[in-house]
Design a protein around this motif. Sequence first.
Motif, mmCIF file in Angstrom:
data_model
loop_
_atom_site.group_PDB
_atom_site.id
_atom_site.type_symbol
_atom_site.label_atom_id
_atom_site.label_comp_id
_atom_site.label_asym_id
_atom_site.label_seq_id
_atom_site.Cartn_x
_atom_site.Cartn_y
_atom_site.Cartn_z
ATOM 1 N N ILE A 79 0.919 -31.512 2.737
ATOM 2 C CA ILE A 79 1.036 -31.000 4.073
ATOM 3 C C ILE A 79 2.437 -30.661 4.416
ATOM 4 O O ILE A 79 2.913 -31.333 5.241
ATOM 5 C CB ILE A 79 0.204 -31.478 5.014
ATOM 6 C CG1 ILE A 79 -1.099 -32.043 4.432
ATOM 7 C CG2 ILE A 79 -0.021 -30.807 6.453
ATOM 8 C CD1 ILE A 79 -2.077 -32.925 5.151
ATOM 9 N N GLY A 80 2.980 -29.435 4.099
ATOM 10 C CA GLY A 80 4.342 -28.971 4.620
ATOM 11 C C GLY A 80 4.510 -28.172 5.863
ATOM 12 O O GLY A 80 3.206 -27.880 6.229
ATOM 13 N N GLU A 81 5.492 -28.135 6.259
ATOM 14 C CA GLU A 81 5.629 -27.415 7.581
ATOM 15 C C GLU A 81 5.399 -26.023 7.598
ATOM 16 O O GLU A 81 4.746 -25.619 8.715
ATOM 17 C CB GLU A 81 7.264 -27.570 8.212
ATOM 18 C CG GLU A 81 7.664 -28.901 8.484
ATOM 19 C CD GLU A 81 6.603 -29.764 9.664
ATOM 20 O OE1 GLU A 81 6.504 -29.039 10.673
ATOM 21 O OE2 GLU A 81 6.186 -30.631 9.277
ATOM 22 N N GLU A 82 5.282 -25.691 6.598
ATOM 23 C CA GLU A 82 4.899 -24.049 6.464
ATOM 24 C C GLU A 82 3.415 -23.783 6.522
ATOM 25 O O GLU A 82 2.838 -22.887 6.935
ATOM 26 C CB GLU A 82 5.178 -23.310 5.090
ATOM 27 C CG GLU A 82 4.509 -23.783 3.665
ATOM 28 C CD GLU A 82 5.132 -25.126 3.286
ATOM 29 O OE1 GLU A 82 4.434 -25.743 2.317
ATOM 30 O OE2 GLU A 82 5.922 -25.911 3.846
ATOM 31 N N VAL A 83 2.568 -24.856 6.212
ATOM 32 C CA VAL A 83 0.962 -24.741 6.369
ATOM 33 C C VAL A 83 0.393 -25.439 7.722
ATOM 34 O O VAL A 83 -0.674 -25.409 7.769
ATOM 35 C CB VAL A 83 0.310 -25.339 5.104
ATOM 36 C CG1 VAL A 83 0.739 -24.260 3.904
ATOM 37 C CG2 VAL A 83 0.615 -26.801 4.744
ATOM 38 N N ARG A 84 1.371 -26.670 8.085
ATOM 39 C CA ARG A 84 0.799 -27.390 9.245
ATOM 40 C C ARG A 84 0.371 -26.628 10.345
ATOM 41 O O ARG A 84 -0.862 -27.183 10.856
ATOM 42 C CB ARG A 84 2.002 -28.271 9.549
ATOM 43 C CG ARG A 84 1.697 -29.204 10.674
ATOM 44 C CD ARG A 84 2.917 -30.289 10.997
ATOM 45 N NE ARG A 84 2.418 -31.185 11.959
ATOM 46 C CZ ARG A 84 2.122 -32.473 11.823
ATOM 47 N NH1 ARG A 84 1.983 -32.941 10.338
ATOM 48 N NH2 ARG A 84 1.869 -33.358 12.744
ATOM 49 N N PRO A 85 1.007 -25.652 10.848
ATOM 50 C CA PRO A 85 0.512 -25.016 12.154
ATOM 51 C C PRO A 85 -1.147 -24.379 11.796
ATOM 52 O O PRO A 85 -1.644 -24.274 12.776
ATOM 53 C CB PRO A 85 1.529 -23.892 12.400
ATOM 54 C CG PRO A 85 2.660 -24.400 11.950
ATOM 55 C CD PRO A 85 2.355 -25.268 10.717
ATOM 56 N N ALA A 86 -1.215 -23.872 10.830
ATOM 57 C CA ALA A 86 -2.536 -23.166 10.502
ATOM 58 C C ALA A 86 -3.548 -24.315 10.461
ATOM 59 O O ALA A 86 -4.738 -24.060 11.027
ATOM 60 C CB ALA A 86 -2.472 -22.313 9.167
#
Length: 244
Positions: A79-86
Amino acid sequence: MPIKTLQIPTTDGQADAFAAFPDHGEQHPGVLMYADGFGIRPVLREMARELAGHGYYVLVPNIFYRHGPAPVIDLPEHIGEEVRPALIKQLMPLIEAHTAERVLSDADAYLRFLAAQPEVAAGPVAVTGYCIGGLLAMRTAAAHPSQVAAVAAFHGPVGADGPDALAEITAQVHFGHAESDLTTKALGELNRALDAAKVDYTSEIYPGTVHGFTMSDTDAFNPAGLQRHWDRLLPLLDRTLANS
């Protein structure tokens, strides 16, 4: 360390869950572990196994069972920062639907189920939680003072229910806060509220950590923070549970 898949009867149906415990035929003190908002996944199984290896029966329920079995949303391996918001956007309606009333109803069911397991020793239990699970651990301990001897919460919003809620807790407590979640001033305010409520506690900011630091499948992971978590959690359980 065996992992057993379970179904916990609740007032609203069946909560899927798993338990990790030493498979030596004897009984062990019980620990109810609440996952973070991302829920049950391999890293939670690893952490439950690690804790079980120290002589505990660790029960991990899917807190979002009303929305389906875990994982309730599709999760990547990391769970990287690039997918966390979604992912958070998908999870927020589930978190918001998990009202205090539901939390307490489920806590009753989880503790009743835990106590009834043949591998669980009679006596008090501990509750631990991560992120939103830390708040659930607090609410469970406050609602069941005679059953819960220890509560530990890591990078959790433990002060969310206000100082009055703290007065209900009789368990020994440890809070491990992320540096990004709490200022020194806010920590002081929380600790003064714990003092006023006469809670037996330790409460500290883990240096250099951000929210989610215990979870090795996220960008927030901090190995030193995770080790500090074990260094605080294991002695707390050893002090409070009759671990033979």
